[in-house]
Design an enzyme around this catalytic site. Structure first.
Site, short mmCIF file in Angstrom:
data_model
loop_
_atom_site.label_atom_id
_atom_site.label_comp_id
_atom_site.label_asym_id
_atom_site.label_seq_id
_atom_site.Cartn_x
_atom_site.Cartn_y
_atom_site.Cartn_z
N LYS A 9 0.83 -1.21 0.00
CA LYS A 9 0.00 0.00 0.00
C LYS A 9 0.87 1.27 0.00
O LYS A 9 2.09 1.19 0.16
CB LYS A 9 -0.93 -0.04 1.22
CG LYS A 9 -1.97 -1.19 1.20
CD LYS A 9 -2.84 -1.13 2.45
CE LYS A 9 -3.85 -2.27 2.52
NZ LYS A 9 -4.66 -2.21 3.77
N TYR A 49 -12.63 -2.43 -2.68
CA TYR A 49 -13.12 -2.40 -1.31
C TYR A 49 -14.65 -2.35 -1.25
O TYR A 49 -15.21 -1.93 -0.24
CB TYR A 49 -12.50 -1.22 -0.56
CG TYR A 49 -11.06 -1.46 -0.12
CD1 TYR A 49 -10.72 -2.57 0.64
CD2 TYR A 49 -10.05 -0.56 -0.45
CE1 TYR A 49 -9.41 -2.80 1.04
CE2 TYR A 49 -8.74 -0.78 -0.05
CZ TYR A 49 -8.43 -1.90 0.70
OH TYR A 49 -7.14 -2.12 1.13
N ASN A 112 -1.70 -0.06 7.56
CA ASN A 112 -1.24 -1.43 7.82
C ASN A 112 -0.47 -2.07 6.67
O ASN A 112 -0.31 -3.30 6.61
CB ASN A 112 -2.40 -2.31 8.33
CG ASN A 112 -3.51 -2.49 7.33
OD1 ASN A 112 -3.39 -2.08 6.17
ND2 ASN A 112 -4.59 -3.12 7.75
N HIS A 115 -2.08 -5.39 1.61
CA HIS A 115 -3.35 -6.11 1.40
C HIS A 115 -3.04 -7.52 0.95
O HIS A 115 -2.12 -7.74 0.16
CB HIS A 115 -4.18 -5.42 0.30
CG HIS A 115 -5.33 -6.29 -0.15
ND1 HIS A 115 -6.52 -6.35 0.56
CD2 HIS A 115 -5.46 -7.17 -1.18
CE1 HIS A 115 -7.33 -7.21 -0.05
NE2 HIS A 115 -6.71 -7.73 -1.10
N GLU A 126 -9.79 -11.00 -7.28
CA GLU A 126 -8.95 -9.80 -7.14
C GLU A 126 -7.80 -9.80 -8.16
O GLU A 126 -7.45 -8.75 -8.70
CB GLU A 126 -8.43 -9.68 -5.71
CG GLU A 126 -9.54 -9.35 -4.72
CD GLU A 126 -9.06 -9.29 -3.27
OE1 GLU A 126 -7.87 -9.57 -3.00
OE2 GLU A 126 -9.89 -8.97 -2.40
P1 DAT Z 1 -7.55 -6.94 5.77
O1 DAT Z 1 -6.82 -5.80 5.11
O2 DAT Z 1 -6.73 -7.51 6.89
O3 DAT Z 1 -8.05 -7.97 4.81
P2 DAT Z 1 -10.33 -6.05 5.94
O4 DAT Z 1 -10.50 -6.64 4.60
O5 DAT Z 1 -11.28 -6.44 7.03
O6 DAT Z 1 -8.84 -6.31 6.50
O7 DAT Z 1 -10.38 -4.46 5.82
C1 DAT Z 1 -9.73 -3.82 4.75
C2 DAT Z 1 -8.99 -2.63 5.30
O8 DAT Z 1 -9.93 -1.71 5.86
C3 DAT Z 1 -8.03 -2.96 6.45
O9 DAT Z 1 -6.76 -3.34 5.96
C4 DAT Z 1 -7.99 -1.67 7.19
C5 DAT Z 1 -9.39 -1.10 7.02
N1 DAT Z 1 -10.26 -1.44 8.16
C6 DAT Z 1 -10.86 -2.63 8.40
N2 DAT Z 1 -11.59 -2.60 9.52
C7 DAT Z 1 -11.43 -1.35 10.02
C8 DAT Z 1 -11.89 -0.65 11.17
N3 DAT Z 1 -12.70 -1.26 12.04
N4 DAT Z 1 -11.51 0.62 11.34
C9 DAT Z 1 -10.69 1.24 10.46
N5 DAT Z 1 -10.21 0.66 9.35
C10 DAT Z 1 -10.56 -0.60 9.13
MG MG Z 2 -9.49 -7.89 3.38
#
Ligand code: DAT
Ligand code: MG
Length: 150
Positions: A9, A49, A112, A115, A126
């Site tokens: 990212k 997303y 973080n 992805h 994806e």
């Molecule tokens: P991942 O990236 O571990 O697959 P995800 O698909 O649940 O996690 O969410 C995508 C991204 O969205 C994640 O990397 C960071 C953001 N995100 C997820 N849950 C969040 C939250 N509760 N508050 C803020 N950002 C969040």
């Molecule tokens: Mg995810």
């Protein structure tokens, strides 16, 4: 062979961690079948997303991923999706185990670094969303028999 989509990212690119991130997936044994450096469009970010549309963090998430260039990779291997998720670590970096990318290099959920696809189906979908067929390369790697038993 199972495929997963990995994105280094904008924070990974800005912090000069792209090489470190690629190194970890390479060392794990995953085979690179696609890779590119790109600026993510608003449209692609919203598609990628889409599952999070309507959530409080959706807009900041799209803003973050479109804020600066990324490196996107299609990786292949046995259990590629689960293996890559383990290498990446938990979504919340404060819960990510030491030794994972997020556990070693990140502190906040909105920064973080990486992805990784979360299921085999999403891995396929994806990779298709981010890469055209012409951008994907199928190739036999010389050390495949030392990584893939079958
Ligand atoms: P991942 O990236 O571990 O697959 P995800 O698909 O649940 O996690 O969410 C995508 C991204 O969205 C994640 O990397 C960071 C953001 N995100 C997820 N849950 C969040 C939250 N509760 N508050 C803020 N950002 C969040
Ligand atoms: Mg995810």
């Amino acid at each position: 062979m199972e495929r997963t989509l990995i994105i280094a990212k904008p924070d990974a690119v800005q912090r000069g961690l792209v090489g470190e991130i690629i190194r970890r997936f390479e060392a794990r044994g995953l085979r690179i079948v696609g890779m590119k450096f790109m600026q993510v469009s608003q449209e692609l970010a919203e598609q990628h997303y889409a599952v999070h549309r309507g959530k409080s963090f959706f807009e900041p998430l799209v803003k973050y991923i479109t804020s600066s260039p990324v490196v996107v990779m299609a990786l292949e291997g046995t259990n590629a999706v689960a293996a890559a998720r383990m290498t990446i670590g938990a979504t919340k970096p404060n819960e990510a185990a030491a030794g994972t990318i997020r556990g070693d290099f990140a502190l906040e959920i909105g920064r973080n670094l990486v992805h990784g696809s979360d299921s085999v189906e999403n891995g396929q979908a994806e990779v298709s969303l981010w890469f055209s067929e012409a951008e994907l390369v199928s190739w036999p790697r010389n050390n495949d028999p030392w990584i893939f038993e079958g």
